[in-house]
Scaffold this active site. Structure first.
Site: not given
Ligand code: GCO
Ligand code: MG
Length: 413
Positions: A37, A122, A147, A159, A221, A223, A247, A273, A294, A323, A327, A350, A413
């Site tokens: 991505n 999600h 999630r 996010y 998550d 993040h 996560e 991830e 992940r 994961h 993307d 996921e 991020w």
């Molecule tokens: C998740 C991830 C994604 C990422 C994304 C970045 O847990 O699915 O955090 O949402 O942010 O794959 O490209």
């Molecule tokens: Mg994630």
């Protein structure tokens, strides 16, 4: 037989994808996913400019040897671009091998260890009511795991929270083009405040448990945004709400950070991830600092590498949580589902369904039924790309946002 052609397809059916096509001298076609991505063209170039010519003429059946040739042979090791490129080759070769065997890939990985694969969706909302609607929607579809991500008072778009409002569950896409749909020239920016987040989130989980009871599996998550001690506090604060996992509570490159979180809490932890090899997990797995792996198959060297990573994790009682964001293309998703079905230490998968346009162009054979996915029984991975349809769309650059603290400092991020 040998590999005859290697082609890289960079298109944008619904979003950008990098797809590898390998054709053997007797006409068997294998597909691989190399989508990274926001950095798609780097992987496309790695495949086109550096790997394609080295693959032509090789025996397509020698998957392990080809993997080692690409990994060790490059001298420069690891990294998301290299490992996504290797992953695509590896997936395409497994696709070919399973097609030649006339079997779905999971049969070559040892056969099914379960009937189907439990997935999580999600659920998000800018406020609690919107989040509650989204969770209820998932429950109606039969999901047993969600999630949850929600807006934080005082902060704007953050996010994981769909900006489109309640009821819309499948449209979250963090990689942004320009507002008018034209190529992005730079990432958008978001604002973050960890203090506000830490004081808001535990109350959200408390309300979810009151409204939905104890049965639903809840995931969250972080993040990569918390320091080790902040993450420890968070994991401890949410313990009463029995999360399935927390996560990416801290930035993944600091494996030792999770020692501190572990010392303070029994909330299960998931990470990986952004990892791309087993070495990123060495401390985490051998010290049992995590509960779920992940990685995406697409970003971690493909099926060959993921199977080894998950077998290594199994020795320590650690399970999979592969994961599966949008993307990762439907090809990468199918690779995950075959592994999920076959391995013993499966945890959860996921599932962020791709949009209609994507699914018109990637024809998949996996099926969803009441919270569970099955990869299907078509020979190979079970996904075919309609190249003609795909080529009607062209790559449009899109970037993940950049995050800043309220004082302007760049943050994870
Ligand atoms: C998740 C991830 C994604 C990422 C994304 C970045 O847990 O699915 O955090 O949402 O942010 O794959 O490209
Ligand atoms: Mg994630």
């Amino acid at each position: 037989m040998t590999i005859e052609t290697v082609t890289v397809n960079v298109t944008s059916p619904g979003r950008n994808f990098v797809t590898l096509k390998i054709v053997t001298s007797d006409g068997v076609v294998g597909w691989g996913d190399a989508t990274l991505n926001g950095r798609e063209l780097s992987v496309a170039s790695y495949l086109r400019d550096h790997l394609a010519s080295t693959l032509v003429g090789r025996d397509e059946d020698r998957i392990e040897d080809t993997w080692q040739y690409l990994y060790r042979g490059a001298y420069w090791r690891r990294g998301p671009v290299t490992m996504a490129a290797i992953a695509a080759v590896d997936m395409a070769l497994w696709d070919i091998k399973a097609k030649k065997a006339g079997m779905p890939l999971y049969q070559l990985l040892g056969g099914a260890s379960r009937d189907a694969v439990r997935v999580y969706g999600h659920a998000s909302g800018t406020d609690y009511e919107a989040l509650k609607d989204a969770i209820a929607g998932y429950r109606e579809l039969g999901f047993t795991a969600v999630r949850v991500q929600t807006g934080v008072p005082g902060l704007g778009q953050i996010y994981g929270v769909s900006a489109s409002g309640p009821g819309v569950r499948y449209d979250y896409e963090p990689a942004k083009r320009s507002a008018d749909g034209s190529p992005a020239v730079a990432p958008t920016e978001e604002v973050w405040d960890t203090r506000a987040y830490l004081s808001h989130m535990p109350g959200v989980f408390s309300r979810i448990r009151e409204d939905f009871g104890t049965g639903l599996r809840l995931l969250h998550d972080g993040h990569h945004r918390m320091t080790p001690i902040e993450a420890a506090r968070f994991a401890k604060d949410v313990e009463p709400y029995d999360l399935f996992w927390l996560e990416d509570c801290t930035p993944g490159e600091d494996q030792a950070a999770l020692r501190l979180v572990r010392q303070h809490s029994t909330t299960p932890l998931a990470i990986g991830e952004v990892f791309n090899t087993v070495y990123d997990y060495q401390t985490l797995i051998t010290e049992r600092l995590i509960d779920y792996v992940r990685s995406a198959v697409t970003h971690t060297g493909g099926i060959t590498a993921m199977k080894k990573l998950l077998d290594f994790a199994a020795v320590y009682g650690i399970r999979s949580g592969i994961h599966g964001p949008t993307d990762v293309s439907p090809i990468g998703m199918a690779a995950a589902l075959h592994l999920d079905l076959a391995i013993h230490n499966f945890g959860i998968q996921e599932y962020m369904p791709h949009n209609e346009r994507t699914l018109e162009v990637f024809q998949t054979s996996f099926t969803f039924n009441r919270g569970f996915l099955h990869p299907g029984d078509a020979p190979g991975l079970g996904v075919e790309l309609d190249e003609e349809e795909a080529s009607a769309t062209s790559f449009t650059s899109a970037y993940l946002p950049v995050n800043r603290l309220t004082d302007g400092t760049v943050h994870d991020w």
